[in-house]
Design a protein around this motif. Structure first.
Motif, PDB file in Angstrom:
ATOM      1  N   PHE A 124      63.501 121.879 -34.374  1.00 61.59           N
ATOM      2  CA  PHE A 124      63.880 120.609 -34.992  1.00 61.59           C
ATOM      3  C   PHE A 124      62.870 120.201 -36.084  1.00 61.59           C
ATOM      4  O   PHE A 124      63.248 119.794 -37.185  1.00 61.59           O
ATOM      5  N   ALA A 157      68.354 112.775 -37.279  1.00 62.96           N
ATOM      6  CA  ALA A 157      67.891 114.040 -36.701  1.00 62.96           C
ATOM      7  C   ALA A 157      67.409 113.847 -35.268  1.00 62.96           C
ATOM      8  O   ALA A 157      67.657 114.693 -34.385  1.00 62.96           O
ATOM      9  N   PHE A 170      68.734 115.572 -31.829  1.00 59.87           N
ATOM     10  CA  PHE A 170      67.827 116.280 -30.923  1.00 59.87           C
ATOM     11  C   PHE A 170      68.001 115.805 -29.485  1.00 59.87           C
ATOM     12  O   PHE A 170      68.078 116.614 -28.548  1.00 59.87           O
TER      13      PHE A 170
END
Length: 605
Positions: free
Chosen positions: A194, A278, A282
């Motif tokens: 990530f 993001a 995740f």
């Protein structure tokens, strides 16, 4: 290693030297890092205290019962061997208070560092700046120098503090990463994936911020220069009714500055929504693959995910902080380059002085031989050869731009000579100490420099040990005592920057009085009476005449009446001495000097 990397290394080395040159700053940096480590340790303890709470709820994400942390967890249990939630609460409070104390101390130390750095950097630059030859410093105008002292050095300190902050952020990231790895190496691998994707996604933004930072630096300098020119040129602006044109010009510079700031804000703001989206992806991935990532645990993996997500979100703070450091450094790095450039300019422009005492010289004859000087590739003075006997008066005349004031500045050692030499008493002027040279050689320039202070302090700046009686005597010699007595506070009157409360003639008489406060062996008068009325000029000329014979005088003037009693006259044209002799000798032939005299209808003495 390519030139770009070499240049970057030089800039980093300059920053380190600047930090280390500031007194005590190394101690505060070490203390700041030590506090960061303590705060990080307390942060770790605070996070680990969540584990007993999860154990109390039936989950054991770190295997606390049989790990190296078990002695710590045992302290939080009651007599029955069960986690005591009240002990946990008191422990969390204790850690919070202790951490807050260290954060408070760290804040104070962190506040001291940039202030100390700015003061130290300014003092270092100031020390070199004041001892540099003027010719090199004239490459940049007042606005550029002002930007360095009052803006770019501040930004250099911000870069240093950003680097210091990155140490704390890196320590926190290492801590959070260790906790996450202890919970699930597989989940950490997903986290790293990530982070890499996010870094690659936003890398272009950092490069763009660097470009915008350079544009902001240049635009800020241009805007500041425009503002200074507006302030200094107000009289002309109002005389020609140019208010609208000046407003438009300055506003244009301001618009450019603001435009680049808007770009920087937009580029910075986009990071937050990217990170938020993001992060959501995740966490969703963790929940979706949770049973695989945390499989093999003896307890329910949902508790592990809860702690992992808590740690992850705590990690986002320092991770975002590190990214912010990158953005800050990218934006402000051009400021460091500017500061480095000006430091190097001053460093290579230092005037060199010897240790000989000019006051003990047996003779004060001035000899100039083969002197050449120019700005860059433009020659100003060429092959100047002059001999000025001690106690005599030499008049330098010629059209504007002939090189008269430049020659005076060279004699005063304000400019370095390109070739040839200037000597006093047979000794090159570079061999005399700065102090003895200033005590024995004086200059009254056509550009009167007066500080925003009292009249008395303006005299004391030139002659720190002067008495008030000496000041009044000098004022009388310069025909300035009468108007000073009429001022409301006399010598204690604040005359403002440049002596703006005084007329041009009054400022010129004050400048002359300053030069006369103590006897000089050599006195250079550069258009020193150009703004005086005829009566005041006659009185001042009488004072100058009284110095004739005991002081070596070099008089620069356009008014031929000023030079009528000179022992010799040197006529300059295009940087060369084209005529030399006594006034009477030059008048007996068809010379430029004779033409000047006839044009002004002045008879020689």
């Amino acid at each position: 290693m390519n030139d770009k990397n070499s240049k970057l290394i030089e800039e980093i080395q300059f920053m380190i030297r600047t930090i280390r040159s500031v007194r005590h700053v190394n101690f505060y940096f070490v203390l700041s890092i030590a506090l960061s480590i303590l705060i990080t340790a307390l942060e770790a303890i605070g996070l680990i205290s969540i584990v007993p709470i999860l154990q109390f709820l039936g989950s054991d994400p770190l295997h606390g019962s049989d790990s190296f942390l078990s002695p710590f967890f045992d302290l939080l249990k009651n007599d029955a061997g069960v986690i005591d939630i009240k002990k946990v609460a008191l422990f969390v409070l204790f850690v919070a208070i202790l951490k807050s104390t260290f954060v408070f101390i760290s804040g104070i130390v962190g506040g001291y560092i940039p202030v100390m750095m700015k003061a130290g950097a300014v003092r270092s630059l100031l020390k070199m700046h004041l001892r540099s030859n003027l010719i090199n410093l004239m490459q940049y105008d007042t606005g550029a120098w002002t930007s360095v002292y009052y803006r770019f050095i501040d930004q250099l300190c911000s870069i240093v503090m950003s680097v210091a902050s990155s140490i704390t952020q890196a320590l926190l990231l290492a801590l959070y990463g260790g906790i996450m790895f202890a919970m699930s190496p597989y989940a950490v691998m997903l986290t790293l994936l990530f982070v890499v994707v996010l870094w690659l996604t936003t890398r272009w933004m950092t490069d763009r911020q660097g470009r915008i930072g350079r544009q902001i630096t240049d635009a800020a300098t241009s805007y500041q220069q425009a503002g200074l020119q507006m302030i200094s040129g107000m009289r002309l602006v109002q005389t020609v009714a140019g208010e609208d044109r000046m407003e438009e010009w300055v506003a244009g510079k301001l618009h450019t500055f603001v435009k680049f700031h808007y770009k920087a804000i937009t580029a910075s703001s986009i990071m937050q929504p990217i990170t938020t989206v993001a992060s959501g992806l995740f966490v969703a991935s963790l929940l979706f693959f949770g049973d695989s990532l945390f499989s093999g645990k003896e307890t329910d993996w949902l508790g592990s995910i809860i702690l992992f997500v808590v740690v992850f979100y705590r990690m986002l703070g320092p991770a975002t902080g590190l990214y912010g450091v990158r953005i800050t450094i990218a934006q402000l790095w051009p400021a460091l380059q500017k500061v480095k450039m000006f430091f190097e300019l001053c460093s290579r422009s230092q005037l060199s002085f010897g240790d000989r005492d000019l006051g003990k010289s047996p003779s004060f004859d001035i000899s100039i031989s083969g002197l050449n000087f120019g700005f860059a590739d433009t020659p100003i003075l060429q092959d100047i050869n002059l001999s000025i006997p001690s106690g005599s008066m030499l008049a330098l005349v010629g059209e504007s731009g002939a090189g008269k004031s430049t020659l005076a500045n060279l004699i005063m050692r304000l400019y370095p000579t390109s070739a040839g030499q200037i000597s006093i008493g047979g000794v090159n002027i570079s061999e005399f100490s700065r102090k003895s040279f200033a005590e024995n050689v004086g200059l009254v320039s056509q550009d009167t420099i007066l500080f925003n202070d009292t009249l008395k302090n303006n005299f004391l700046f030139v002659q720190p040990d002067a008495t008030e009686a000496e000041i009044w005597e000098a004022l009388k010699k310069a025909k300035a005592d009468q108007f000073v007595e009429e001022l409301e506070q006399g010598l204690d009157t604040v005359i403002q920057e440049g002596g703006s409360r005084l007329s041009g003639g009054q400022r010129q008489r004050i400048a002359l009085a300053r030069a006369l406060i103590r006897p000089k062996q050599i006195l250079i008068l550069d258009e020193s009476t150009s703004q005086l009325d005829a009566f005041s000029e006659a009185v001042v000329q009488e004072t100058i005449t009284n110095l004739h014979g005991t002081t070596t005088l070099i008089v620069i003037a356009h008014r031929m009446s000023t030079v009528r009693k000179a022992d010799a006259v040197a006529v300059l044209e295009n940087g060369r001495v084209v005529e030399f002799g006594t006034p009477n000798q030059l008048l007996m032939e068809d010379t430029m000097f004779r033409q000047m005299i006839e044009f002004q209808q002045v008879s020689p003495a």
